[in-house]
Enzyme design. Structure first.
Site, PDB file in Angstrom:
ATOM      1  N   ASP A 148       0.537  -1.967   0.047  1.00 52.59           N
ATOM      2  CA  ASP A 148      -0.275   0.540  -0.167  1.00 52.59           C
ATOM      3  C   ASP A 148       0.581   1.136  -0.030  1.00 52.59           C
ATOM      4  O   ASP A 148       2.728   0.884   0.016  1.00 52.59           O
ATOM      5  CB  ASP A 148      -1.277  -0.486   1.158  1.00 52.59           C
ATOM      6  N   ILE A 149       0.130   2.290  -0.576  1.00 50.90           N
ATOM      7  CA  ILE A 149       1.125   3.878  -0.226  1.00 50.90           C
ATOM      8  C   ILE A 149       1.237   4.172   1.033  1.00 50.90           C
ATOM      9  O   ILE A 149       1.913   4.577   1.399  1.00 50.90           O
ATOM     10  CB  ILE A 149       1.238   4.331  -1.579  1.00 50.90           C
ATOM     11  N   ASP A 150      -0.198   4.595   0.363  1.00 48.22           N
ATOM     12  CA  ASP A 150      -0.211   6.082   1.855  1.00 48.22           C
ATOM     13  C   ASP A 150      -0.366   5.300   3.139  1.00 48.22           C
ATOM     14  O   ASP A 150      -1.564   4.977   2.978  1.00 48.22           O
ATOM     15  CB  ASP A 150      -1.548   6.954   1.023  1.00 48.22           C
ATOM     16  N   ASP A 155      -2.391  -0.554   6.035  1.00 48.76           N
ATOM     17  CA  ASP A 155      -2.834   0.611   7.000  1.00 48.76           C
ATOM     18  C   ASP A 155      -4.226   1.139   7.121  1.00 48.76           C
ATOM     19  O   ASP A 155      -4.641   1.189   8.360  1.00 48.76           O
ATOM     20  CB  ASP A 155      -2.069   2.157   6.972  1.00 48.76           C
TER      21      ASP A 155
HETATM   22  O1  LIG Z   1      -4.444   2.548  -0.911  1.00 48.01           O
HETATM   23  P1  LIG Z   1      -3.383   3.929  -0.079  1.00 48.01           P
HETATM   24  O2  LIG Z   1      -2.469   3.552  -1.135  1.00 48.01           O
HETATM   25  O3  LIG Z   1      -3.329   3.739   0.740  1.00 48.01           O
HETATM   26  O4  LIG Z   1      -4.156   5.016  -1.061  1.00 48.01           O
HETATM   27  C1  LIG Z   1      -5.223   5.388  -0.118  1.00 48.01           C
HETATM   28  C2  LIG Z   1      -6.149   6.901  -0.623  1.00 48.01           C
HETATM   29  O5  LIG Z   1      -4.621   7.859  -0.451  1.00 48.01           O
HETATM   30  C3  LIG Z   1      -4.776   9.405  -0.509  1.00 48.01           C
HETATM   31  O6  LIG Z   1      -5.550   9.969   0.890  1.00 48.01           O
HETATM   32  C4  LIG Z   1      -5.104   9.732   1.832  1.00 48.01           C
HETATM   33  O7  LIG Z   1      -3.292   9.967   1.652  1.00 48.01           O
HETATM   34  C5  LIG Z   1      -3.644  11.557   1.248  1.00 48.01           C
HETATM   35  C6  LIG Z   1      -1.727  11.985   1.806  1.00 48.01           C
HETATM   36  O8  LIG Z   1      -1.409  11.615   3.637  1.00 48.01           O
HETATM   37  C7  LIG Z   1      -3.924  12.473   2.597  1.00 48.01           C
HETATM   38  O9  LIG Z   1      -4.375  13.835   2.682  1.00 48.01           O
HETATM   39  C8  LIG Z   1      -5.627  11.719   3.003  1.00 48.01           C
HETATM   40  O10 LIG Z   1      -6.167  12.327   4.643  1.00 48.01           O
HETATM   41  C9  LIG Z   1      -5.404  10.413   3.016  1.00 48.01           C
HETATM   42  O11 LIG Z   1      -7.048   9.500   2.721  1.00 48.01           O
HETATM   43  C10 LIG Z   1      -5.231   9.331  -1.726  1.00 48.01           C
HETATM   44  O12 LIG Z   1      -5.902  10.646  -1.873  1.00 48.01           O
HETATM   45  C11 LIG Z   1      -6.477   8.415  -2.396  1.00 48.01           C
HETATM   46  O13 LIG Z   1      -6.799   8.701  -3.125  1.00 48.01           O
HETATM   47  C12 LIG Z   1      -6.237   7.147  -2.114  1.00 48.01           C
HETATM   48  O14 LIG Z   1      -6.847   6.405  -2.379  1.00 48.01           O
END
Ligand SMILES: O=P(O)(O)OC[C@H]1O[C@H](O[C@H]2O[C@H](CO)[C@@H](O)[C@H](O)[C@H]2O)[C@H](O)[C@@H](O)[C@@H]1O
Length: 262
Positions: free
Chosen positions: A26-28, A204
Site C-alpha cells: 500500500d502507499i499512503d 494501513d
Molecule cells: O491505498 P493507498 O495507497 O493507501 O491510498 C489511499 C488513499 O490515499 C490518499 O489519501 C490519503 O493520503 C493523503 C496524503 O497523505 C491524505 O491527504 C488523505 O487524507 C488520505 O486519505 C489518496 O489521496 C487517495 O486517492 C487514496 O485512495
C-alpha cells in the site's frame, strides 16, 4: 468481508524466514506519511532506491496495491516504475513497461462530486475525482467528516447496486464493488513472477483489509501499519518509519535474505 476480530494489539512483524517472497505494498500511510493534501506527499530518494533494490532482489515480484491511480503512483515514485494495481484494482499494470489495463468501470463520479462539494460548501474539504471513485478528504476540516460520510451514504442509496462506501484516513471513499485490493493481489499471484511465491502485504487502512484476507488465504504474511481499528492482519508495525525499516531489514540489507531472492 469476514467479521473482523476486536483485538487491536497484534504481534510485531517478525523477521521473515528464508523463502521465495512476493511483496505487495500500500502507499499512503504505509510507505508515505500522511500529508494535509493528496498532492502534498513526497517520496524520498532513499525510499525510491530501497524499493528499486527490493524489486531487483525479488525478481520483480513487487507491486503497489493502492487507491491512487497508476498514473499518480508513477508520478510519485518517478523514475522508479513498479508493477501497480491502481484505484483499488480497477486498473493495473502487470509489468513495469506494460500497458495500463482498466476494468470496465461504472460511470465517472464527477457530477456527484460536484453536488457533494456544493453541499459541503467548505473550502477546506478536498474532493478527489478519480473517475469511477470519489474520495472526500476532511483532514483539514475533521468536523465535516460525519456530514461528508452522510452525504456519501445518501448518494450510495441513490446509485444502482454495485457500489460501496469505505472509510478512508481522514475521509471517506465511494467506489464500485469491483474495486477491491484482494482481487488485485490474486490477479498478480496468478502470473509470473509472483506465482509460487509466498506473499507479504503491508497496508494501513480499512480498504487494505480485503487485501489482508487474500494474503491470509494464500498462506502469506499480512501486516497492518499503525492499526487503529479491527483488523484481520496477523502482525503490525507501529508507523511508516518502522515499516520502511522492516522492509530494508528483510529484503535489502541482510545477506541471509539476499539468498531469498529468486
Ligand atoms: O491505498 P493507498 O495507497 O493507501 O491510498 C489511499 C488513499 O490515499 C490518499 O489519501 C490519503 O493520503 C493523503 C496524503 O497523505 C491524505 O491527504 C488523505 O487524507 C488520505 O486519505 C489518496 O489521496 C487517495 O486517492 C487514496 O485512495
Amino acid at each position: 468481508m469476514n467479521s473482523l476480530p476486536k483485538a487491536l494489539s497484534l504481534p510485531a512483524a517478525p523477521d521473515l524466514p528464508e523463502g521465495q517472497w512476493a511483496l505487495f505494498l500500500d502507499i499512503d500511510g504505509t510507505l508515505l506519511e500522511h500529508a494535509a493534501h493528496p498532492d502534498a506527499v513526497s517520496v524520498s530518494d532513499q525510499l525510491r532506491s530501497l524499493l528499486g533494490v527490493i524489486d531487483e532482489r525479488l525478481g520483480g515480484a513487487v507491486a503497489f496495491i493502492t487507491g491512487r491511480s497508476v498514473e499518480v503512483a508513477d508520478r510519485l515514485f518517478h523514475p522508479l516504475k513498479l508493477r501497480v494495481a491502481g484505484l483499488y484494482g480497477l486498473e493495473h499494470r502487470l509489468a513495469p513497461d506494460g500497458p495500463v489495463v482498466a476494468a470496465d468501470a461504472p460511470a465517472d463520479m464527477a457530477a456527484l462530486a460536484d453536488a457533494i462539494e456544493a453541499e459541503l460548501d467548505d473550502g477546506q474539504v478536498h474532493i478527489e475525482r478519480k473517475g469511477p471513485i470519489l474520495a472526500i478528504h476532511t483532514r483539514a476540516a475533521p468536523h465535516l467528516l460525519a456530514r461528508a460520510t452522510e452525504l456519501v451514504e445518501q448518494a450510495l442509496a441513490e446509485l444502482p447496486k454495485g457500489y460501496r462506501v469505505i472509510p478512508g484516513n481522514a475521509g471517506v471513499e465511494l467506489m464500485p464493488l469491483e474495486a477491491a485490493k484482494g482481487a488485485a493481489v490474486r490477479r498478480f499471484m496468478a502470473i509470473s513472477p509472483f506465482t509460487g511465491r509466498r506473499p507479504v502485504f503491508l497496508g494501513d487502512d480499512t480498504a487494505d483489509e480485503n487485501g489482508f484476507e487474500a494474503i491470509n488465504e494464500a498462506g502469506g504474511i499480512s501486516i497492518r501499519v499503525r492499526p487503529r481499528g479491527p483488523t484481520v492482519a496477523q502482525y503490525q508495525l507501529d508507523d511508516v518509519t518502522r515499516a520502511i525499516a522492516w522492509l530494508a531489514a528483510n529484503f535489502e540489507a541482510s545477506p541471509a535474505l539476499a539468498r531469498k531472492a529468486s
